[in-house]
Design a protein around this motif. Structure first.
Motif, PDB file in Angstrom:
ATOM      1  N   ARG A 158      80.090 103.708 159.048  1.00  0.00           N
ATOM      2  CA  ARG A 158      78.780 104.089 159.576  1.00  0.00           C
ATOM      3  C   ARG A 158      78.184 102.996 160.463  1.00  0.00           C
ATOM      4  O   ARG A 158      77.061 103.120 160.923  1.00  0.00           O
ATOM      5  CB  ARG A 158      77.823 104.382 158.407  1.00  0.00           C
ATOM      6  N   LEU A 162      81.559  98.659 164.011  1.00  0.00           N
ATOM      7  CA  LEU A 162      82.933  99.111 163.776  1.00  0.00           C
ATOM      8  C   LEU A 162      83.335 100.138 164.835  1.00  0.00           C
ATOM      9  O   LEU A 162      84.476 100.154 165.290  1.00  0.00           O
ATOM     10  CB  LEU A 162      83.070  99.690 162.372  1.00  0.00           C
ATOM     11  N   TRP A 163      82.393 100.985 165.219  1.00  0.00           N
ATOM     12  CA  TRP A 163      82.698 101.941 166.294  1.00  0.00           C
ATOM     13  C   TRP A 163      83.134 101.171 167.533  1.00  0.00           C
ATOM     14  O   TRP A 163      84.039 101.576 168.247  1.00  0.00           O
ATOM     15  CB  TRP A 163      81.475 102.811 166.647  1.00  0.00           C
ATOM     16  N   PHE A 166      86.773 100.216 167.522  1.00  0.00           N
ATOM     17  CA  PHE A 166      87.643 101.330 167.904  1.00  0.00           C
ATOM     18  C   PHE A 166      87.467 101.667 169.388  1.00  0.00           C
ATOM     19  O   PHE A 166      88.433 101.950 170.084  1.00  0.00           O
ATOM     20  CB  PHE A 166      87.349 102.557 167.032  1.00  0.00           C
ATOM     21  N   ALA A 167      86.222 101.658 169.858  1.00  0.00           N
ATOM     22  CA  ALA A 167      85.964 102.053 171.246  1.00  0.00           C
ATOM     23  C   ALA A 167      86.615 101.074 172.207  1.00  0.00           C
ATOM     24  O   ALA A 167      87.326 101.473 173.132  1.00  0.00           O
ATOM     25  CB  ALA A 167      84.466 102.136 171.501  1.00  0.00           C
ATOM     26  N   THR A 170      90.503 101.165 171.962  1.00  0.00           N
ATOM     27  CA  THR A 170      91.027 102.388 172.586  1.00  0.00           C
ATOM     28  C   THR A 170      90.893 102.289 174.098  1.00  0.00           C
ATOM     29  O   THR A 170      91.821 102.622 174.844  1.00  0.00           O
ATOM     30  CB  THR A 170      90.247 103.621 172.089  1.00  0.00           C
ATOM     31  N   THR A 173      93.526 100.086 175.552  1.00  0.00           N
ATOM     32  CA  THR A 173      94.856 100.703 175.502  1.00  0.00           C
ATOM     33  C   THR A 173      94.983 101.795 176.557  1.00  0.00           C
ATOM     34  O   THR A 173      95.963 101.846 177.302  1.00  0.00           O
ATOM     35  CB  THR A 173      95.090 101.315 174.101  1.00  0.00           C
ATOM     36  N   ILE A 174      93.987 102.671 176.640  1.00  0.00           N
ATOM     37  CA  ILE A 174      94.066 103.789 177.590  1.00  0.00           C
ATOM     38  C   ILE A 174      94.061 103.258 179.023  1.00  0.00           C
ATOM     39  O   ILE A 174      94.800 103.739 179.880  1.00  0.00           O
ATOM     40  CB  ILE A 174      92.895 104.773 177.390  1.00  0.00           C
ATOM     41  N   LEU A 227      95.122 112.444 182.004  1.00  0.00           N
ATOM     42  CA  LEU A 227      94.671 111.088 181.661  1.00  0.00           C
ATOM     43  C   LEU A 227      93.311 110.823 182.297  1.00  0.00           C
ATOM     44  O   LEU A 227      92.436 110.219 181.676  1.00  0.00           O
ATOM     45  CB  LEU A 227      95.687 110.043 182.139  1.00  0.00           C
ATOM     46  N   LEU A 230      90.759 112.488 180.296  1.00  0.00           N
ATOM     47  CA  LEU A 230      90.506 111.797 179.032  1.00  0.00           C
ATOM     48  C   LEU A 230      89.723 110.515 179.255  1.00  0.00           C
ATOM     49  O   LEU A 230      88.846 110.157 178.465  1.00  0.00           O
ATOM     50  CB  LEU A 230      91.828 111.415 178.377  1.00  0.00           C
ATOM     51  N   PRO A 233      85.475 110.926 179.755  1.00  0.00           N
ATOM     52  CA  PRO A 233      84.556 110.834 178.610  1.00  0.00           C
ATOM     53  C   PRO A 233      84.719 109.513 177.877  1.00  0.00           C
ATOM     54  O   PRO A 233      83.756 108.992 177.302  1.00  0.00           O
ATOM     55  CB  PRO A 233      84.946 112.006 177.720  1.00  0.00           C
ATOM     56  N   LEU A 234      85.926 108.947 177.920  1.00  0.00           N
ATOM     57  CA  LEU A 234      86.142 107.689 177.201  1.00  0.00           C
ATOM     58  C   LEU A 234      85.278 106.578 177.788  1.00  0.00           C
ATOM     59  O   LEU A 234      84.611 105.846 177.066  1.00  0.00           O
ATOM     60  CB  LEU A 234      87.620 107.305 177.276  1.00  0.00           C
ATOM     61  N   SER A 237      81.893 107.029 176.745  1.00  0.00           N
ATOM     62  CA  SER A 237      81.689 106.776 175.316  1.00  0.00           C
ATOM     63  C   SER A 237      81.667 105.288 175.010  1.00  0.00           C
ATOM     64  O   SER A 237      80.957 104.848 174.112  1.00  0.00           O
ATOM     65  CB  SER A 237      82.779 107.465 174.490  1.00  0.00           C
ATOM     66  N   VAL A 238      82.444 104.519 175.757  1.00  0.00           N
ATOM     67  CA  VAL A 238      82.559 103.103 175.404  1.00  0.00           C
ATOM     68  C   VAL A 238      81.221 102.391 175.566  1.00  0.00           C
ATOM     69  O   VAL A 238      80.728 101.741 174.646  1.00  0.00           O
ATOM     70  CB  VAL A 238      83.653 102.407 176.239  1.00  0.00           C
ATOM     71  N   ILE A 241      78.702 103.523 173.035  1.00  0.00           N
ATOM     72  CA  ILE A 241      78.853 102.902 171.717  1.00  0.00           C
ATOM     73  C   ILE A 241      78.384 101.451 171.749  1.00  0.00           C
ATOM     74  O   ILE A 241      77.759 100.968 170.805  1.00  0.00           O
ATOM     75  CB  ILE A 241      80.313 103.068 171.231  1.00  0.00           C
TER      76      ILE A 241
ATOM     77  N   ALA B 100      78.305 110.214 161.520  1.00  0.00           N
ATOM     78  CA  ALA B 100      78.738 108.838 161.762  1.00  0.00           C
ATOM     79  C   ALA B 100      80.248 108.747 161.944  1.00  0.00           C
ATOM     80  O   ALA B 100      80.749 107.746 162.435  1.00  0.00           O
ATOM     81  CB  ALA B 100      78.310 107.948 160.598  1.00  0.00           C
ATOM     82  N   ILE B 104      84.425 107.446 166.030  1.00  0.00           N
ATOM     83  CA  ILE B 104      85.801 107.012 165.806  1.00  0.00           C
ATOM     84  C   ILE B 104      86.752 108.190 165.927  1.00  0.00           C
ATOM     85  O   ILE B 104      87.871 108.066 166.457  1.00  0.00           O
ATOM     86  CB  ILE B 104      85.915 106.288 164.446  1.00  0.00           C
ATOM     87  N   PHE B 106      86.384 110.716 167.921  1.00  0.00           N
ATOM     88  CA  PHE B 106      86.565 110.924 169.356  1.00  0.00           C
ATOM     89  C   PHE B 106      87.552 109.911 169.929  1.00  0.00           C
ATOM     90  O   PHE B 106      88.484 110.267 170.657  1.00  0.00           O
ATOM     91  CB  PHE B 106      85.222 110.824 170.071  1.00  0.00           C
ATOM     92  N   GLU B 107      87.358 108.655 169.577  1.00  0.00           N
ATOM     93  CA  GLU B 107      88.225 107.608 170.132  1.00  0.00           C
ATOM     94  C   GLU B 107      89.683 107.837 169.736  1.00  0.00           C
ATOM     95  O   GLU B 107      90.583 107.687 170.559  1.00  0.00           O
ATOM     96  CB  GLU B 107      87.788 106.221 169.654  1.00  0.00           C
ATOM     97  N   LEU B 111      92.913 108.542 172.087  1.00  0.00           N
ATOM     98  CA  LEU B 111      94.050 107.611 172.029  1.00  0.00           C
ATOM     99  C   LEU B 111      95.361 108.368 171.801  1.00  0.00           C
ATOM    100  O   LEU B 111      96.344 108.178 172.527  1.00  0.00           O
ATOM    101  CB  LEU B 111      93.828 106.593 170.917  1.00  0.00           C
ATOM    102  N   ILE B 117     100.761 112.422 175.786  1.00  0.00           N
ATOM    103  CA  ILE B 117     101.211 112.880 177.103  1.00  0.00           C
ATOM    104  C   ILE B 117     102.022 111.819 177.824  1.00  0.00           C
ATOM    105  O   ILE B 117     102.931 112.131 178.558  1.00  0.00           O
ATOM    106  CB  ILE B 117     100.042 113.400 177.977  1.00  0.00           C
TER     107      ILE B 117
END
Lengths: 496, 184
Positions: A158, A162-163, A166-167, A170, A173-174, A227, A230, A233-234, A237-238, A241, B100, B104, B106-107, B111, B117
């Motif tokens: 929560r 931490l989000w 991950f954000a 990710t 990496t992407i 890609l 994807l 929105p990524l 989102s980053v 977050i 909450a 994560i 979504f991420e 990923l 792909i």
């Protein structure tokens, strides 16, 4: 049928006539000739700066974060400012490569490769700060949910911090996958040019045995489109977050719902400024003025006007809500921002971010690389101050006046920040030496020949249906654009 | 296939001067009934996959699979870790706090879709490929810089390679050659 990737009605994206072979030669030239003296000077400077950063981080990690200017009231300052600053810069790369791709903005082709590389390097610089802020970076893996002997005490999902983990991971990496994926055809081009030796072997492996087969291109275009779909929105989102790190707290000045769009717009604003800074230097040093044209620069300044406008609107909205909400704490925070002890930082921010982009309304400014260069630096200074203002001025006047405090960065903090620029430029300079910094395949698809005037690389053979565009203008323009996402479903041909 | 029984595979390669000539020739060759052809170009050809009659790519389904895997995995591990295995009471908030979990989830969906792909493309296109018969031809190297090439495998037709060569030349090929390589 004609192999046209751009409308004949448009200004060409490659401003000088080139055959395909010449384009390949030119783009590969910087990585095949010996580095210039200028490059060595820049590289030496970057490495020295990087060494300063390494020294500062080593000192900080071995001593403790007490060497920073933080105190009980101001627990986040220079480090988190730098983190948000660098992450923001990283956003332009993905915006150029993904969002502009979906909007079919062909002018992105000559800048996307370098912008994507810039994204990767900027995210690397950003990631340093939260890790060293932990104080004990060797325990950084504790942020990951892995089975452990503390009863398997899991991380708290929560928490926006931490989000962020991950954000950002990710995103990195992407971005790397997207970048490498775009590189594969060009790696094959380099492979086929190199005569032999170690370099040939390396590029053979890196290019995966790419043949340029239509069957592969067919899937390649679908994958690239997906890609891009994807990454769009990524990228939003980053920074959303990242802004949650602040917005979900209860600190006046941070606790606002407009933070996500405000941060994203700011990220794009600063990212484009950084792309401009880098591209203006690169095009001159490598002689790519006909590939990265004034038109490219001009388009980017237009994006800056728009995102600068959104950022200005956000500053105004924050102030308005501080008054209109009737919340005395909120109101105090904002009055303190503009007229308190850090007013100089606030007004620097306003001058750089709200006032300076409006110079781009003038065509003269938009088409002068020197003017754009100066303004791009000004904007990046302004965006750094924006994060500083948000973070430090919201914290330094606490709820209890007895805990009010001031923050001044120490030499270690400044040195670390300067060091990340060293890292950034070291990586970027190496990149210009080892990989094609402009997407060769994509530039070919928008080069002059694609306008149907003559056949590429084979001027002696007239192109099929090579009427001049002026005689049959109705045949020339591109088919009507399909909405990008619909195209993803029905798989229309989407030339890159 | 064992190493002793090397099956030789020969392909007719033809270079064309322009992308349009290549696309045209490809379509006409396909209409004559040639199978398993492929075209090669330094950038994606407009109409190239239509001329070859390629079916829509399966990549979007791989993407869907990746996205669903990501969503399910992320929701499952977050719920298991914070709700079932070690419930954490953070300010009295519900231990199962779905909103909450969203960021994560979504991420991870993004990923795994991207990985799906990317590696899916490599799998479908059999990349990385250390060897391909076309690499036997030195002229073919131009396919990655400025050449437009068509390959016709001779294994899938009864027409003699020389006849194929003549047909391609009459369709406007500027350079025709036969490569012989090992079959996979």
């Amino acid at each position: 049928m004609s192999n046209q990737h751009t409308s004949t009605l448009r200004v060409p994206l490659v401003s000088e006539e080139r055959t395909l072979g010449q384009l390949t030669e030119e783009i590969c030239a910087p990585m095949e000739r010996k580095p210039s003296r200028m490059w060595w000077v820049a590289f030496a400077l970057a490495v020295v700066t990087l060494a300063v950063g390494v020294g500062m981080v080593t000192y900080e990690v071995s001593t403790g974060i007490g060497v920073w200017g933080l105190n009980k009231t101001i627990g986040w300052a220079f480090d988190i400012t730098n983190f948000v600053f660098w992450v923001g810069i990283g956003h332009a790369g993905t915006l150029i490569s993904a969002i502009l791709f979906l909007f079919r903005q062909k002018w992105r082709t000559s800048i996307n490769r370098a912008a994507e590389a810039m994204t990767l390097f900027a995210v690397m610089c950003a990631a340093i700060f939260p890790v060293i802020h932990m104080g004990r970076p060797w325990n950084a893996f504790w942020v990951l949910p892995y089975p452990n002997d503390r009863g398997s005490l899991w991380v708290n999902f929560r928490s926006p911090l931490l989000w962020d983990v991950f954000a950002i991971s990710t995103y990195f990496t992407i971005s790397a996958v997207f970048w490498y994926f775009g590189l594969i055809p060009d790696l094959a081009t380099v492979r086929d040019r190199v005569k032999g030796g170690l370099k040939k072997a390396v590029f053979k492996v890196l290019s995966f045995g790419w043949t340029g087969s239509s069957r592969t291109w067919h899937r390649y275009e679908t994958v690239y489109l997906l890609l891009a779909g994807l990454a769009t929105p990524l990228v939003l989102s980053v920074h959303t977050i990242v802004s949650f790190d602040f917005a979900t707290s209860v600190i006046p000045g941070w606790h606002t719902t407009i933070f996500p769009p405000y941060f994203v717009a700011g990220a794009v604003f600063s990212g484009f400024a950084m792309v401009l800074t880098l591209m203006i230097i690169t095009r001159v040093v490598l002689g790519f003025e006909h590939l990265i044209t004034i038109r490219h620069l001009e388009n980017m300044t237009k994006v800056i006007i728009v995102t600068g406008g959104i950022v200005s609107l956000a500053y105004g909205t924050e102030f308005f809500i501080a008054w209109y909400s009737g919340n005395p704490y909120e109101k105090f925070t904002f009055m303190n921002r503009a007229f308190g002890p850090y007013a100089w930082a606030y007004w620097t921010m306003v001058t750089c971010n709200v006032v300076s982009p409006h110079l781009f309304w003038f065509k003269k400014v938009r088409t002068s690389p020197a003017a754009i260069f100066v303004l791009s630096l000004v904007i990046n200074v302004g965006m750094w101050f924006e994060r500083f203002v948000i973070i430090v001025t919201s914290l330094h006047r606490d709820f209890l006046p007895s805990s009010w405090s001031m923050y001044t960065p120490t030499v270690v903090e400044v040195g670390t920040f300067v060091g990340t620029f060293g890292l950034f430029f070291t990586l970027f300079l190496l990149f210009t030496r080892v990989l094609p910094i402009i997407s060769i395949g994509e530039v070919k698809s928008v080069a002059a020949f694609a306008r149907g005037s003559h056949a590429p690389g084979h001027a002696s053979h007239p192109a099929h249906g090579s009427e001049t565009p002026h005689e049959h203008p109705a045949e020339a323009p591109e088919p009507l654009p399909t909405p990008a996402l619909a195209a993803a479903v029905v798989r229309k041909d989407m030339p890159v | 296939m064992s190493a002793e029984t090397k099956v030789l595979d020969s392909w007719v390669l033809a270079e064309f001067a322009t992308p349009d000539a290549l696309v045209d020739a490809t379509r006409q060759m396909r209409e004559k009934g040639y199978q398993g052809m492929d075209t090669y170009s330094p950038y994606p050809l407009h109409g190239g996959s239509e001329a070859l009659g390629l079916p829509p790519s399966r990549v979007p389904f791989i993407a869907l699979g990746g996205a669903l895997t990501g969503i399910v995995t992320a929701l499952a591990f977050q719920t298991y870790m914070n709700t079932i295995d070690y419930p954490l009471n953070i300010g009295g908030r519900p231990t199962f706090s779905l909103p909450a979990w969203v960021p994560i989830t979504f991420e991870l969906a993004v990923l795994l879709t991207a990985f799906g792909i990317f590696f899916g493309l490599l799998g479908l296109s059999r990349l990385p490929q250390p060897y391909h018969p076309v690499f036997e031809s030195e002229e073919f190297r131009s396919a990655s810089t400025h050449g437009y090439w068509l390959s016709v495998p001779t294994a899938e037709t009864t027409v003699k390679p020389d006849d194929i060569k003549n047909q391609l030349t009459s369709l406007g090929a500027t350079h025709v050659t036969v490569v012989t390589g090992e079959k996979e």
